[in-house]
Design an enzyme around this catalytic site. Structure first.
Site, PDB file in Angstrom:
ATOM      1  N   TYR A   1       0.833  -1.202   0.000  1.00  0.00           N
ATOM      2  CA  TYR A   1       0.000   0.000   0.000  1.00  0.00           C
ATOM      3  C   TYR A   1       0.871   1.257   0.000  1.00  0.00           C
ATOM      4  O   TYR A   1       0.637   2.200  -0.771  1.00  0.00           O
ATOM      5  CB  TYR A   1      -0.903  -0.029   1.225  1.00  0.00           C
ATOM      6  CG  TYR A   1      -1.890   1.109   1.314  1.00  0.00           C
ATOM      7  CD1 TYR A   1      -3.076   1.085   0.601  1.00  0.00           C
ATOM      8  CD2 TYR A   1      -1.640   2.206   2.144  1.00  0.00           C
ATOM      9  CE1 TYR A   1      -3.995   2.123   0.693  1.00  0.00           C
ATOM     10  CE2 TYR A   1      -2.549   3.243   2.245  1.00  0.00           C
ATOM     11  CZ  TYR A   1      -3.725   3.198   1.513  1.00  0.00           C
ATOM     12  OH  TYR A   1      -4.617   4.233   1.614  1.00  0.00           O
TER      13      TYR A   1
ATOM     14  N   LYS B   1       1.287   4.421  -2.693  1.00  0.00           N
ATOM     15  CA  LYS B   1       1.114   5.827  -2.324  1.00  0.00           C
ATOM     16  C   LYS B   1       2.405   6.620  -2.540  1.00  0.00           C
ATOM     17  O   LYS B   1       2.359   7.824  -2.831  1.00  0.00           O
ATOM     18  CB  LYS B   1       0.659   5.937  -0.876  1.00  0.00           C
ATOM     19  CG  LYS B   1      -0.754   5.412  -0.644  1.00  0.00           C
ATOM     20  CD  LYS B   1      -1.753   6.066  -1.585  1.00  0.00           C
ATOM     21  CE  LYS B   1      -3.179   5.657  -1.276  1.00  0.00           C
ATOM     22  NZ  LYS B   1      -4.144   6.239  -2.264  1.00  0.00           N
TER      23      LYS B   1
END
Length: 333
Positions: free
Chosen positions: A168, A172
């Site tokens: 994740y 990002k």
């Protein structure tokens, strides 16, 4: 507030990815309430990116129309380049223009680094990095042609690091790079690109709490999604003064997150590993820092610190169309 000072989007067309639930729904509703015509894009997947349902996108579009606004639902998968082009095309086909993009679509797979499968890594990166890049590429020609655009990407506190967030956070981190790079590229075309770093009570954040009801209740009370929507609407507005920046939207607190570089240490002769070791505290000292607005600005400062000035690359770099002057100051707490 004087009604004349209200930030309006009358005549503007916006695409909100992941607009069928949670934060995306709040963004779509607020933009529409302020006069924007909205393409509500949502595949309708689960939090982990599996499955699909057209219902969320259609329900939000219908909700907007029920309040007198204009909206269409779009269920294309923006992690696929063709899907992203189709989503952008839905705005242009329906209303003949595309002014605002909110890149909100995202999924979450929380897993220790050693437990992540190849497929899970690919799925997370395809949604966050791939989806953001695909949508940027899809809207770019329309915004360049009109010499206007406002883009809001979505980053995360995962940039600061934590256990179980590797894939994740990688996605990002890519979004951060896409934000600063596209902001520099868009500056000469009237396109401003910023990012929001939200903390809010959503399906994704509540699942991460793994049944901690007390924290979930506090999250819902202190960090409602509508507070983040206000920040996104500001960043999406014609009057936004900044580009290439990240605004942290955490309930009633809004702050800036930025990349900074310390002043560092300059040696008269070539540094050695031992010299780095012995001066590490000075190298890491954040009492003074700089926040360059481009690669060029960062390199120019390094040249200057080494006593080099007047070189042609520096002159060209400093004239590059970037967000603004380099920021300096004391470190944030």
């Amino acid at each position: 507030m004087d009604a004349r000072d209200e930030l309006r989007f009358d005549g503007r067309v916006a695409v909100v990815t992941g607009g069928g639930r949670g934060l995306g729904r709040e963004y779509a509703l607020l933009l529409a309430a302020r006069g924007a015509r909205v393409v509500v894009n949502d595949v309708g997947t689960g939090i982990d990116g599996r499955g699909a349902s057209p219902s969320p996108a259609h329900e939000v579009a219908e909700e907007i129309r029920g309040h007198g606004g204009e909206a269409v639902a779009d269920v294309h998968d923006v992690s696929d380049a063709a899907g992203a082009r189709a989503s952008a095309g839905a705005a242009v086909e329906r209303w003949g223009r595309l002014d605002v993009l909110v890149n909100n679509a995202g999924i979450s797979i929380l897993r220790p680094l050693g437990d992540l499968t190849d497929e899970e890594c690919a799925r997370v990166l395809a949604t966050h990095a791939g989806g953001t890049l695909n949508m940027l590429r899809a809207v770019w020609p329309h915004m360049v042609d009109s010499r206007y655009g406002r883009i809001v990407n979505t980053c995360s506190d995962a940039l600061f690091g934590d256990t179980g967030l590797s894939a994740y956070a990688a996605g990002k981190g890519a979004v951060l790079g896409l934000t600063t790079s596209s902001a520099a590229e868009g500056a000469g075309h009237g396109i401003k690109v910023n990012a929001v770093v939200p903390i809010a009570a959503t399906r994704m954040s509540l699942e991460a709490l793994d049944g901690d009801e007390l924290t979930a209740a506090l999250l819902a009370d202190l960090f409602p999604a509508r507070h983040v929507a206000a920040v996104v609407a500001f960043l999406a507005h014609a009057s936004v003064p900044c580009t290439g920046e990240l605004l942290h939207a955490a309930g009633r607190r809004v702050a800036r997150i930025f990349l900074g570089a310390t002043e560092g240490v300059v040696w008269e002769k070539n540094p050695t590993p031992e010299a780095i070791r012995d001066h590490l505290s000075e190298i890491r000292d954040t009492e003074a820092f700089r926040a360059p607005t481009s690669v060029s600005a960062s390199m120019a400062y390094s040249f200057a610190r080494l006593g080099v000035g007047g070189a042609e690359p520096l002159t060209l770099d400093l004239k590059s169309p970037v967000a603004g002057p380099e920021r300096t100051g004391p470190a944030e707490g």
